[in-house]
Design a protein around this motif. Sequence first.
Motif, short mmCIF file in Angstrom:
data_model
loop_
_atom_site.label_atom_id
_atom_site.label_comp_id
_atom_site.label_asym_id
_atom_site.label_seq_id
_atom_site.Cartn_x
_atom_site.Cartn_y
_atom_site.Cartn_z
N UNK A 47 -7.69 -10.82 3.44
CA UNK A 47 -6.74 -9.71 3.39
C UNK A 47 -7.43 -8.45 3.91
N UNK A 48 -6.67 -7.62 4.61
CA UNK A 48 -7.24 -6.39 5.14
C UNK A 48 -6.38 -5.18 4.78
N UNK A 49 -5.51 -5.33 3.77
CA UNK A 49 -4.66 -4.21 3.37
C UNK A 49 -4.36 -4.30 1.87
N UNK A 50 -4.51 -3.17 1.19
CA UNK A 50 -4.27 -3.09 -0.25
C UNK A 50 -3.26 -1.98 -0.52
N UNK A 51 -2.24 -2.28 -1.34
CA UNK A 51 -1.19 -1.32 -1.64
C UNK A 51 -1.31 -0.82 -3.07
N UNK A 52 -1.68 0.45 -3.23
CA UNK A 52 -1.84 1.08 -4.54
C UNK A 52 -0.85 2.24 -4.67
N UNK A 53 -0.98 3.03 -5.73
CA UNK A 53 -0.13 4.20 -5.95
C UNK A 53 -0.72 5.03 -7.06
#
Length: 287
Positions: A47-53
């Motif tokens: 994986x090369x993308x992480x979705x946080x907030x």
Amino acid sequence: MAQKSFSLATRVKLSNGLSMPQIHLGVYLTSGNETVQAVKSALEAGYRAIDSAQMYHNEREVGRAIAAFLSSEADTSGLTREDVHFTTKLASNTSYNATRQSIKKSLYACGLGYIDLFLLHSPYGGKKARLECWKAVEDAIDDGEIRSGGVSNYGVKHLQELINSEPRIMPTVNQIEVHPFNTRTDITHFCAQNGIIVEAYAPLTRALRMKHPKIVSLSKKYNCTPAQLLVRWSLQHGYVPLPKSVKRQRIIENADIDGFEIDEEDMKALDNLDENLVTDWDPTDCP
């Protein structure tokens, strides 16, 4: 011709000329070491993308895990910060100044030097606040704090409102809940017409429909897991799915979607499962 081959290396082009991976790991409702380990497992799996907030309260852990991976022996490809895409989102729309400060706090928390994609998490707050906050995102892009800006949970009226304001920078992304049981075709069609990429959160329906007869039968037909079927459906629609798991094997499995292709008839059958299933919240109709 629709794309047929997908992997963790597949990227999508954004309207601003940049690109991002088409599969992201979601880290909603994870915290502490659990977040660190999930991100570590995902990066090691490709994986090369992480979705946080901001609302997830795990930006620091995500940033720490990314930095640790990039400086470890597990980074066998010699990746750099530029190779990992980090997304975070504004907790609430209040004012221009509050948003600028909030972006700086996220930047400090993640420790990654810049934010690849920053989203307004929802349209709550009213028109004035929404447009002020977007102006803050534009200025943060100009200042190099953010590479791309976007929105989340925006309905058609909110997107139209932003477009009508003639922003200097258009939103590249609208992140909404999308899966076969909540297809949101009104929003997805509007996004497609306006060059806005749809990011699909809760693409696995938060496991609420994994045992649905159609999901089970098609999973058997394509010799895949229900999760792989749902991720593949999302990709074939051109969306950017954010499958979430904290289990290493599931994280790997969820992205192993290149061994089959859902045919057109079955894609339509999946589309027809729409029941407006909302698994968490739905601000897309707010004033």
